[in-house]
Structures are given as C-alpha cells and as structure tokens.
Design an enzyme around this catalytic site. Structure first.
Site, PDB file in Angstrom:
ATOM      1  N   ASN A 155       0.810  -1.232   0.000  1.00 10.27           N
ATOM      2  CA  ASN A 155       0.000   0.000   0.000  1.00 10.27           C
ATOM      3  C   ASN A 155       0.842   1.280   0.000  1.00 10.27           C
ATOM      4  O   ASN A 155       0.442   2.284  -0.576  1.00 10.27           O
ATOM      5  CB  ASN A 155      -1.044  -0.009   1.125  1.00 10.27           C
ATOM      6  CG  ASN A 155      -0.445  -0.088   2.498  1.00 10.27           C
ATOM      7  OD1 ASN A 155       0.721  -0.432   2.655  1.00 10.27           O
ATOM      8  ND2 ASN A 155      -1.230   0.219   3.509  1.00 10.27           N
ATOM      9  N   LYS A 178      12.674  -7.255   1.562  1.00 13.54           N
ATOM     10  CA  LYS A 178      11.785  -7.901   0.589  1.00 13.54           C
ATOM     11  C   LYS A 178      10.519  -7.064   0.411  1.00 13.54           C
ATOM     12  O   LYS A 178       9.688  -6.979   1.300  1.00 13.54           O
ATOM     13  CB  LYS A 178      11.365  -9.299   1.058  1.00 13.54           C
ATOM     14  CG  LYS A 178      10.611 -10.035  -0.041  1.00 13.54           C
ATOM     15  CD  LYS A 178       9.670 -11.107   0.459  1.00 13.54           C
ATOM     16  CE  LYS A 178       8.287 -10.613   0.741  1.00 13.54           C
ATOM     17  NZ  LYS A 178       7.506 -10.155  -0.415  1.00 13.54           N
ATOM     18  N   ALA A 180       6.772  -6.131  -1.265  1.00 11.41           N
ATOM     19  CA  ALA A 180       5.592  -6.951  -1.597  1.00 11.41           C
ATOM     20  C   ALA A 180       5.619  -7.331  -3.079  1.00 11.41           C
ATOM     21  O   ALA A 180       6.053  -6.547  -3.925  1.00 11.41           O
ATOM     22  CB  ALA A 180       4.328  -6.164  -1.280  1.00 11.41           C
ATOM     23  N   SER A 181       5.119  -8.516  -3.375  1.00 14.08           N
ATOM     24  CA  SER A 181       5.169  -9.004  -4.761  1.00 14.08           C
ATOM     25  C   SER A 181       4.299  -8.182  -5.706  1.00 14.08           C
ATOM     26  O   SER A 181       4.601  -8.068  -6.897  1.00 14.08           O
ATOM     27  CB  SER A 181       4.740 -10.469  -4.807  1.00 14.08           C
ATOM     28  OG  SER A 181       5.646 -11.226  -4.042  1.00 14.08           O
ATOM     29  N   GLY A 231       2.567  -4.961   7.626  1.00  7.82           N
ATOM     30  CA  GLY A 231       1.627  -5.794   6.872  1.00  7.82           C
ATOM     31  C   GLY A 231       0.497  -6.232   7.769  1.00  7.82           C
ATOM     32  O   GLY A 231       0.182  -5.585   8.772  1.00  7.82           O
ATOM     33  N   SER A 232      -0.079  -7.372   7.422  1.00  8.62           N
ATOM     34  CA  SER A 232      -1.267  -7.819   8.144  1.00  8.62           C
ATOM     35  C   SER A 232      -0.927  -8.359   9.535  1.00  8.62           C
ATOM     36  O   SER A 232       0.175  -8.862   9.769  1.00  8.62           O
ATOM     37  CB  SER A 232      -1.975  -8.912   7.343  1.00  8.62           C
ATOM     38  OG  SER A 232      -1.101 -10.009   7.198  1.00  8.62           O
ATOM     39  N   GLU A 253       4.422  -3.286  12.351  1.00  6.99           N
ATOM     40  CA  GLU A 253       3.375  -2.305  12.060  1.00  6.99           C
ATOM     41  C   GLU A 253       2.247  -3.085  11.414  1.00  6.99           C
ATOM     42  O   GLU A 253       2.322  -3.429  10.234  1.00  6.99           O
ATOM     43  CB  GLU A 253       3.898  -1.223  11.103  1.00  6.99           C
ATOM     44  CG  GLU A 253       5.001  -0.362  11.671  1.00  6.99           C
ATOM     45  CD  GLU A 253       4.547   0.529  12.815  1.00  6.99           C
ATOM     46  OE1 GLU A 253       3.325   0.703  13.023  1.00  6.99           O
ATOM     47  OE2 GLU A 253       5.423   1.049  13.532  1.00  6.99           O
ATOM     48  N   CYS A 287      -3.455   1.563   6.736  1.00 11.09           N
ATOM     49  CA  CYS A 287      -3.781   0.945   8.022  1.00 11.09           C
ATOM     50  C   CYS A 287      -4.307   1.976   9.011  1.00 11.09           C
ATOM     51  O   CYS A 287      -4.776   1.625  10.088  1.00 11.09           O
ATOM     52  CB  CYS A 287      -2.572   0.206   8.578  1.00 11.09           C
ATOM     53  SG  CYS A 287      -1.093   1.176   8.486  1.00 11.09           S
ATOM     54  N   GLU A 384     -10.762  -4.880   9.316  1.00 11.02           N
ATOM     55  CA  GLU A 384     -10.241  -3.765   8.531  1.00 11.02           C
ATOM     56  C   GLU A 384     -10.861  -3.818   7.131  1.00 11.02           C
ATOM     57  O   GLU A 384     -10.845  -4.862   6.480  1.00 11.02           O
ATOM     58  CB  GLU A 384      -8.713  -3.969   8.447  1.00 11.02           C
ATOM     59  CG  GLU A 384      -7.948  -2.739   8.179  1.00 11.02           C
ATOM     60  CD  GLU A 384      -6.435  -2.961   8.316  1.00 11.02           C
ATOM     61  OE1 GLU A 384      -5.962  -4.119   8.346  1.00 11.02           O
ATOM     62  OE2 GLU A 384      -5.722  -1.953   8.384  1.00 11.02           O
TER      63      GLU A 384
HETATM   64  P1  ADP Z   1      -0.910  -7.013   2.938  1.00 13.29           P
HETATM   65  O1  ADP Z   1      -1.024  -7.874   1.718  1.00 13.29           O
HETATM   66  O2  ADP Z   1      -2.222  -6.645   3.556  1.00 13.29           O
HETATM   67  O3  ADP Z   1       0.024  -5.865   2.773  1.00 13.29           O
HETATM   68  P2  ADP Z   1       0.630  -9.139   4.072  1.00 13.29           P
HETATM   69  O4  ADP Z   1       0.919  -9.324   5.505  1.00 13.29           O
HETATM   70  O5  ADP Z   1      -0.020 -10.247   3.333  1.00 13.29           O
HETATM   71  O6  ADP Z   1      -0.255  -7.833   4.075  1.00 13.29           O
HETATM   72  O7  ADP Z   1       1.920  -8.732   3.269  1.00 13.29           O
HETATM   73  C1  ADP Z   1       2.881  -7.811   3.727  1.00 13.29           C
HETATM   74  C2  ADP Z   1       4.252  -8.303   3.319  1.00 13.29           C
HETATM   75  O8  ADP Z   1       4.494  -9.535   3.975  1.00 13.29           O
HETATM   76  C3  ADP Z   1       4.417  -8.572   1.841  1.00 13.29           C
HETATM   77  O9  ADP Z   1       5.733  -8.243   1.454  1.00 13.29           O
HETATM   78  C4  ADP Z   1       4.195 -10.053   1.768  1.00 13.29           C
HETATM   79  O10 ADP Z   1       4.786 -10.629   0.613  1.00 13.29           O
HETATM   80  C5  ADP Z   1       4.859 -10.520   3.043  1.00 13.29           C
HETATM   81  N1  ADP Z   1       4.413 -11.822   3.525  1.00 13.29           N
HETATM   82  C6  ADP Z   1       3.223 -12.430   3.340  1.00 13.29           C
HETATM   83  N2  ADP Z   1       3.204 -13.645   3.930  1.00 13.29           N
HETATM   84  C7  ADP Z   1       4.409 -13.813   4.526  1.00 13.29           C
HETATM   85  C8  ADP Z   1       5.034 -14.858   5.308  1.00 13.29           C
HETATM   86  N3  ADP Z   1       4.383 -15.963   5.608  1.00 13.29           N
HETATM   87  N4  ADP Z   1       6.296 -14.656   5.743  1.00 13.29           N
HETATM   88  C9  ADP Z   1       6.950 -13.515   5.460  1.00 13.29           C
HETATM   89  N5  ADP Z   1       6.433 -12.520   4.744  1.00 13.29           N
HETATM   90  C10 ADP Z   1       5.189 -12.646   4.278  1.00 13.29           C
END
Ligand code: ADP
Length: 480
Positions: A155, A178, A180-181, A231-232, A253, A287, A384
């Site tokens: 985001n 790393k 986000a993809s 992230g989540s 966070e 968030c 959320e």
């Molecule tokens: P959102 O998609 O709501 O931003 P995520 O928690 O799914 O929240 O993703 C946040 C980041 O965490 C991204 O970079 C995602 O690729 C990474 N991520 C998701 N799952 C895992 C995991 N099991 N271990 C480490 N990183 C993860």
C-alpha cells in the site's frame, strides 16, 4: 515514460543486480489497467541466504564508518529522491494505482524520513549514570543491532521502506529487504538509488519472490538480529512466533481499525475534510484509514449530508490522469472483500447513501461508498475494510463513543473532532490507540512515533523512538 529510469527487474545482492538462481521470474501488473509492466525474480531461500551473508560481510566496515560519512550518504539519498521524484512517483502509480499527487507525496515523505534519521543519529547519546562507589563509572552506550530483515507491503511500497531504511542505515545496520510481490519496483528503486549515491556493496540488499521462503530464510538465520515488518496482523503474528527461535528484535506495524469520532461541538466542515482524507486516501487502503465513523446524534444528519456531497465529487480513475483523486484497488480480492463487508452490513440494516458497487472505470475500481445506520454487529466494526467504504454510526454520549471505539483487538490510530479541551484530555487517556488525531485526519509525519498498541503492533517508526528500534543498549561497568 520516465518511470522506467529506476525500474530494476533483478535482485540487488552484494552490489550486483542478479536474477533468481533458477532464472524464474513473475509478472507485475498495473492494477488500473491489468497491463503487465514487467517481471522480477522469483527468489527463495538460497538467494536470501546470499543476501544475508552479503549484509553480514558489509556490517563491520559500514557500522564503523565515520558518522559524518554515513550521514553524508543519507543526505545524498534524500537529494536523489527529491531530484527524481517525478519518475519515482510515476513508477509508484503504475505499479500501485494511487494518484500521482498521492504518489508524489509518498516519495517526498520517504525522502523526509531519510533526512530525519540522518539528523537524529547525530544526537544518539548514551549516558554516564552515577554509580554508588566513587571509583566506578556506569557507561550506557548504543550500538547498531546488526543485519536487519525488512518486509514491506504494497500500500505504501516506497515510504514503508523509507521508515525502515532511514533509521537502519543511520544507525549503521545493513539490510536485507523484501518488498511486496504486487509492488516490487518502488522497493527495488531504493536499491538503485542507494547504489547511485555510493552506499558500499552489501549494505543494502533487496530481493523479490516467495514471501514464505524469503520470510523463513530471514526468520531462521541467526545472523539477522532484527526484523521489521509492515503488513497484516495475521502474518505479523507468524513472524513474531518465528522470531523466538533466534530471539530477534522485532518491530511490527500491523493492521488497524480506526474509529473516527465526531462530537456535537465539532467544526463539521473540518470533520468532513478529515473524514475524506482519512477514509479515501489510497482508495481506503491504509492501516490508519477511518474504518468506523461515529457521529454524535446532534450533528449526525448535518455531517452525513456534507460528507456525502464531498464524497460524490471525488474523481475516480487511472492514477496517472490529471485530477484523479481515487485510483483502483490493488486487486480483485480487495474489491470482493469490500463487497462482502457491504453486503453483510446491508443485510443487517445499513443504508447505502452513496455508491455501493463496482465503478464503471474498470473491474478493480469501486465507487466511493457511504453507508449509514452502521452497528457494532456488522463485520466492519471488527475487521479492517481496506477499501473506499465509509460506515457511519450514530452515538449519544462520550462514554458510549469511547467504549465502541475501543471495542476491537486493534489499536493503531484513532481520530476525534471536538473543541472541548477537557474531553480531548479524557480521550488522550481513554482511547486505547498508539496514535490519536484530534481535529485532524492526517497525522503521519517524520517527527512523530508512528505505531500501534494491542494487536496493531510493536515498536515505533519515525520520531526519536524510530531510531531506538535499530540500536542495542550496552552497559559497561568501569572501575578505576
Ligand atoms: P498485505 O497484503 O495486507 O500488505 P501481508 O501481511 O499479506 O499484508 O503482506 C505484507 C508483506 O508480507 C508482503 O511483502 C508479503 O509478501 C509478506 N508476507 C506475506 N506472507 C508472509 C510470510 N508468511 N512470511 C513472510 N512474509 C510474508
């Protein structure tokens, strides 16, 4: 097409831009159009180990560089962002969807975080504490934690990394990040910028690919001394559990469920402006977005009418178009989540007063939507939303509003509109949130400690506290 200037399609490991070991990659698309904009390495465990080894090798010399050399590199990084804000903002919009105005703001605040931490590190003072014996001194000094793993979301793909890179690089830590993809390019662009301004090889390593594999490699490696994640809450909890095996420091966070409370004595126009920015920024995908809007009965009708009029004027479209205020959602599952929460609410008696369906601009677009008559039994009172759906609840008393506001596992950000100083201080004590916006719907700033309580996280980003998370405190007893 200036956005391609910093659009790297490889990993940055030990100063080299490299593909995944097996040559595999995955596509990245523009959420506004579905068009594939490029592909990045599908890396995993092995590439992550190499990146960690590079960061570990770079740590001894980077962490002992003269302070002003490190600070100088951060100043150059700040300037590189500001000089290239147009291309970086375009890249951000193309991969993430937000409007160019918001994307430019994100690049600028990212640069500001870098500058802030370049300033803060110069005041990273220790202490000499009085000892009980006259021939003893107690020294308390602060030291960089070492290699830091960073995992960031889609985001705010640029500024979420800025809030981590700034303090880490200022403190003397080295980094494996790393992104986000869905939005890897703004993260990789940080690698390109760090390289351009002269950070030594191995100090900043950035790789894309399987979240689970890269995440597990970071979590299981004892060399990584700290992990910072945005992230989540679900993934954050998993990472906290995994950090136990090697006792890493963690900063988390995580999710929020922000209450936005409007009292009878509020400046209603100001409250409407605040609700607009808090609710609809980044298409509702932050968030700290207002998730529940509580309005006291005396101003309920007036607020709803004005909020609806303002929201109806929002221009929705491709973030690159001039004047667009709301872009697409990140993907179809985000759209479906909004639809699910909306139909749950309508099924329980909420009234749609604006919007309520997918937008004609395209399948990832959703109309800015307002529902009234929201209640605590509706799913969005606990979950959320992460989309442009604004639920409005009615309340009678201050105590009732505070009780409803706190009725969640989250505790990131809250907002309240009132002109009563006594009430403001009561809210300060009683709202169980890491952040409170009083008469403001936009409070993120480099000088302040951003972060949540309860299941919204651990640690702070920004402020002087944001640096502490990257430092270990050492006590030396000195007899003479
Ligand atoms: P959102 O998609 O709501 O931003 P995520 O928690 O799914 O929240 O993703 C946040 C980041 O965490 C991204 O970079 C995602 O690729 C990474 N991520 C998701 N799952 C895992 C995991 N099991 N271990 C480490 N990183 C993860």
């Amino acid at each position: 097409m200036t956005y391609t200037k910093f659009m790297k399609q490889e990993n940055l490991i030990n100063g080299e831009w490299v593909h995944a070991d097996n040559g595999k990659s995955f596509n990245v698309s523009n959420p506004a159009t579905g068009e594939i904009i490029g592909s990045v390495p599908a890396s995993g465990y092995d590439e992550t180990q190499k990146a960690i080894a590079a960061a570990a090798a770079a740590f001894p010399s980077y962490s002992t560089k003269p302070l002003l050399e490190r600070v100088g590199l951060l100043w150059k990084l700040h300037d590189a962002l500001m000089d290239n804000q147009k291309s970086l903002a375009e890249l951000l919009t193309v991969e993430q969807g937000k409007s160019i105005t918001e994307a430019t703001g994100e690049i600028i605040i990212g640069a500001a975080y870098i500058r802030w931490f370049a300033e803060e590190i110069r005041r990273n003072k220790g202490e000499i504490v009085p000892a009980s014996a006259p021939d003893r001194r107690i020294l308390v000094t602060k030291h960089p934690v070492g290699v830091v793993g960073m995992i960031t979301p889609w985001n705010f793909p640029s500024s979420m990394l800025a809030r981590k890179l700034g303090p880490a690089l200022a403190a003397g830590c080295t980094v494996v990040a790393k992104p986000a993809s869905a939005t890897p390019y703004s993260g990789l662009a940080w690698g390109a910028l760090c390289e351009e301004v002269g950070f030594p090889k191995g100090v900043v390593n950035i790789l894309t690919g399987s979240a689970r594999e890269i995440g597990n490699a970071i979590m299981s490696n004892p060399v990584v001394r700290k992990v910072t994640f945005t992230g989540s809450t679900e993934v954050g909890k998993e990472l906290i559990k995994k950090s136990a095996d090697t006792v890493k420091k963690v900063s988390m966070e995580l999710g929020g469920n922000a209450p936005f409370i409007v009292f009878n004595d509020a400046d209603i126009d100001k409250a409407v402006d605040g609700a607009m920015v808090s609710k609809f920024r980044n298409s509702g995908q932050t968030c700290v977005c207002a998730n529940r809007i509580y309005v006291q009965s005396g101003v309920y009708e007036k607020f709803v009418t004005k909020f609806k009029d303002a929201t109806a004027k929002m221009k929705v479209g491709d973030g690159r178009e001039a004047g667009v205020e709301q872009g697409p959602l990140i993907d179809m599952s985000a759209v479906e989540k909004v639809e699910e929460l909306l139909s749950d609410a309508v099924g329980k008696g909420a009234k749609v007063v604006l919007g309520g369906k997918r937008h004609e601009k395209g399948e990832t677009f959703f109309e800015p939507t307002i529902v009234t008559d929201a209640t605590q039994s509706m799913r969005f009172s606990k979950e959320e939303i992460f989309g442009p759906l604004a639920p409005v609840f009615k309340f009678e008393t201050e105590d009732e509003a505070i009780k409803m506001a706190n009725d969640t596992d989250f505790g990131l950000c809250s907002y309240a509109y009132t002109r009563d100083v006594g009430r403001i201080m009561r809210l300060n004590s009683k709202l169980e949130y890491g952040m409170i916006g009083i008469n403001s719907g936009l409070i993120t700033t480099v000088e302040a400690p951003f972060g949540g309580v309860k299941e919204s996280g651990l640690g702070k980003e920004g402020g002087s506290q944001g640096l502490e998370d990257y430092l270990d405190t050492k006590y030396t007893a000195l007899d003479f």
